[in-house]
Motif scaffolding. Structure first.
Motif, PDB file in Angstrom:
ATOM      1  N   UNK A 165       0.796  -1.546   0.109  1.00 52.69           N
ATOM      2  CA  UNK A 165      -0.016  -0.432   0.119  1.00 52.69           C
ATOM      3  C   UNK A 165       0.691   1.345  -0.056  1.00 52.69           C
ATOM      4  N   UNK A 166       1.677   1.836   0.481  1.00 54.56           N
ATOM      5  CA  UNK A 166       2.730   2.335   0.800  1.00 54.56           C
ATOM      6  C   UNK A 166       3.772   3.023  -0.907  1.00 54.56           C
ATOM      7  N   UNK A 167       4.176   1.166  -1.516  1.00 54.35           N
ATOM      8  CA  UNK A 167       4.912   1.440  -2.300  1.00 54.35           C
ATOM      9  C   UNK A 167       3.652   1.957  -3.818  1.00 54.35           C
ATOM     10  N   UNK A 168       1.829   2.046  -3.630  1.00 51.37           N
ATOM     11  CA  UNK A 168       1.781   2.337  -3.676  1.00 51.37           C
ATOM     12  C   UNK A 168       0.654   3.401  -3.653  1.00 51.37           C
ATOM     13  N   UNK A 169       0.472   4.460  -2.566  1.00 49.76           N
ATOM     14  CA  UNK A 169       0.098   5.080  -2.672  1.00 49.76           C
ATOM     15  C   UNK A 169       1.683   7.088  -3.141  1.00 49.76           C
ATOM     16  N   UNK A 223      -8.807   6.447  -5.724  1.00 45.31           N
ATOM     17  CA  UNK A 223      -7.075   6.455  -4.915  1.00 45.31           C
ATOM     18  C   UNK A 223      -6.815   7.983  -4.931  1.00 45.31           C
ATOM     19  N   UNK A 224      -6.710   8.485  -6.463  1.00 43.06           N
ATOM     20  CA  UNK A 224      -6.014   9.942  -6.406  1.00 43.06           C
ATOM     21  C   UNK A 224      -6.531  11.103  -5.942  1.00 43.06           C
ATOM     22  N   UNK A 225      -7.919  10.903  -5.861  1.00 43.22           N
ATOM     23  CA  UNK A 225      -8.271  12.084  -5.372  1.00 43.22           C
ATOM     24  C   UNK A 225      -7.410  12.789  -4.110  1.00 43.22           C
ATOM     25  N   UNK A 226      -7.569  10.640  -3.057  1.00 47.23           N
ATOM     26  CA  UNK A 226      -6.960  11.487  -1.940  1.00 47.23           C
ATOM     27  C   UNK A 226      -5.539  11.013  -1.344  1.00 47.23           C
ATOM     28  N   UNK A 227      -4.954  11.028  -3.033  1.00 45.50           N
ATOM     29  CA  UNK A 227      -3.458  10.949  -2.883  1.00 45.50           C
ATOM     30  C   UNK A 227      -2.731  11.981  -3.967  1.00 45.50           C
ATOM     31  N   UNK A 228      -3.644  13.452  -3.212  1.00 49.18           N
ATOM     32  CA  UNK A 228      -3.083  15.242  -3.799  1.00 49.18           C
ATOM     33  C   UNK A 228      -0.987  15.073  -3.640  1.00 49.18           C
ATOM     34  N   UNK A 249      -4.531  10.475   4.738  1.00 53.37           N
ATOM     35  CA  UNK A 249      -4.966   9.487   4.864  1.00 53.37           C
ATOM     36  C   UNK A 249      -4.558   8.256   5.758  1.00 53.37           C
ATOM     37  N   UNK A 250      -4.361   8.326   6.984  1.00 55.11           N
ATOM     38  CA  UNK A 250      -3.666   7.240   7.498  1.00 55.11           C
ATOM     39  C   UNK A 250      -4.510   5.495   7.738  1.00 55.11           C
ATOM     40  N   UNK A 251      -5.479   5.575   7.314  1.00 57.16           N
ATOM     41  CA  UNK A 251      -6.215   4.478   6.928  1.00 57.16           C
ATOM     42  C   UNK A 251      -5.394   3.808   5.837  1.00 57.16           C
ATOM     43  N   UNK A 252      -5.189   4.276   4.540  1.00 58.38           N
ATOM     44  CA  UNK A 252      -4.935   4.266   3.451  1.00 58.38           C
ATOM     45  C   UNK A 252      -2.947   3.841   3.676  1.00 58.38           C
ATOM     46  N   UNK A 253      -2.211   4.242   4.346  1.00 59.16           N
ATOM     47  CA  UNK A 253      -1.186   3.670   4.382  1.00 59.16           C
ATOM     48  C   UNK A 253      -0.664   3.286   6.109  1.00 59.16           C
ATOM     49  N   UNK A 254      -1.186   2.180   6.321  1.00 57.73           N
ATOM     50  CA  UNK A 254      -0.714   1.661   7.716  1.00 57.73           C
ATOM     51  C   UNK A 254      -0.176   1.023   7.524  1.00 57.73           C
ATOM     52  N   UNK A 313      -3.280  -8.408  -0.455  1.00 54.76           N
ATOM     53  CA  UNK A 313      -4.661  -8.859  -0.332  1.00 54.76           C
ATOM     54  C   UNK A 313      -5.245  -8.787   1.782  1.00 54.76           C
ATOM     55  N   UNK A 314      -4.057  -8.759   2.029  1.00 56.01           N
ATOM     56  CA  UNK A 314      -4.121  -8.829   3.692  1.00 56.01           C
ATOM     57  C   UNK A 314      -3.784  -7.082   3.753  1.00 56.01           C
ATOM     58  N   UNK A 315      -3.157  -6.334   2.977  1.00 56.33           N
ATOM     59  CA  UNK A 315      -3.158  -5.063   3.890  1.00 56.33           C
ATOM     60  C   UNK A 315      -4.677  -4.580   3.028  1.00 56.33           C
ATOM     61  N   UNK A 316      -5.099  -4.586   1.890  1.00 53.45           N
ATOM     62  CA  UNK A 316      -6.606  -4.377   1.700  1.00 53.45           C
ATOM     63  C   UNK A 316      -7.951  -5.023   2.358  1.00 53.45           C
TER      64      UNK A 316
END
Length: 320
Positions: A21-25, A59-64, A71-76, A86-89
């Protein structure tokens, strides 16, 4: 400036993890602002083409970009060393609605996510899966190898020099002194204790380059996200070997040594140098027997890294 005060128990529990998830963001930030992440430009060109028909508007709107906060829930911070996407999702989808709204407070949040967090998270998870499959999955083995090599290198540093050695060159904006870790954030100031036994999770993320991120707010696990060493070589072909060294070892073995600026597997090295896997393995075995390489197993993969003797040879060869 964020300051984290460590106890002895916190140091004992400090560990590494890698987060899809961190790599995605962070990769999405690279896509939006490629000029600030020049080492990833080869990936940007490929990823943009792959994402042409992929929908990831939420997703794009949450990563300006530019962004002070996501948002912290997107980057635990991961609970284990290497969770799957899948585990992180699954963890993302389990975020309580009240926590989603709390994490979005003060941000320019999509109305749909605020109105119905559960449905919004379902849509977000689907977009993340599609984005990851198109933009990151083709390069994921290469990304994972670099991160595994980083963890191996840091573990060696800590085993010989303790925490001071571990944090000494982690990132230019990170400093360790008197039991306190300081991260020079531009827009965030806080002093935190790790509460005597929580420890800190260090999360190497290739797309975080050149920045550094932290997760410091309860109820989330404390974490520090930073770029691993060798990011600049991630999308490059193998560098040329010093001519003097090639004259002694032969061109192929000298090129293998030069390519190991960060630990890598036989398969990865063979692909970068245009060798067959058996040929690469033969030369790596010879270099290891000569004391120029060390082997370390991580899961099912064997990583090679240069020894101090090899580093000296490469430096001397480059000066000639």
């Amino acid at each position: 400036m964020l300051s984290w005060e460590f106890s002895a128990a916190d140091l004992a529990l400090t560990r590494f993890a890698h987060s899809p998830l961190w790599e995605v963001v962070t990769s999405l930030q690279v896509l939006k602002e490629p000029g600030a992440h020049a080492v990833h430009l080869p990936w940007v060109r490929t990823a943009r083409a792959a994402l042409a028909d992929v929908e990831f508007g939420l997703l794009s709107a949450l990563v300006p970009v530019p962004s002070v906060a996501v948002p912290d829930f997107l980057t635990p911070v991961p609970a284990g060393y290497a969770p799957t996407l899948d585990e992180e999702l699954a963890q993302l989808l389990a975020t309580p609605p009240e926590q989603v709204r709390a994490d979005l407070a003060g941000l320019d949040a999509p109305a749909a996510l605020l109105a119905d967090p559960a449905a919004g998270l379902e849509r977000l998870a689907a977009e993340i899966r599609a984005y990851f499959a198109a933009a990151l999955e083709p390069s994921w083995p290469r990304i994972r190898r670099l991160v595994e090599g980083e963890v191996l290198r840091r573990a060696r540093q800590m085993s010989t020099g303790g925490p001071a050695a571990l944090f000494a060159d982690l990132h230019p904006r990170v400093a360790w002194a008197d039991g306190t870790l300081r991260i020079a954030h531009r827009w965030y100031r806080a002093e935190r204790r790790l509460d005597g036994g929580r420890g800190l999770v260090l999360v190497p993320a290739v797309f975080a380059w050149p920045g550094v991120w932290s997760q410091a707010e309860p109820p989330y696990r404390p974490g520090l996200v930073y770029p691993p060493a060798g990011v600049a070589t991630l999308w490059e072909s193998a560098p040329a070997a010093p001519a003097a060294l090639a004259g002694v070892l032969g061109e192929t073995r000298a090129r293998l040594l030069a390519a190991l600026g960060s630990p890598a597997s036989t398969t990865e090295l063979a692909a970068r140098l245009g060798l067959s896997a058996p040929n690469a393995s033969h030369h790596l075995t010879a270099l290891t027997a000569a004391g120029l390489l060390a082997r370390h197993r991580t899961g099912r993969t064997v990583l090679y890294l240069r020894t101090a003797v090899a580093e000296h040879w490469l430096t001397a060869g480059s000066l000639n």
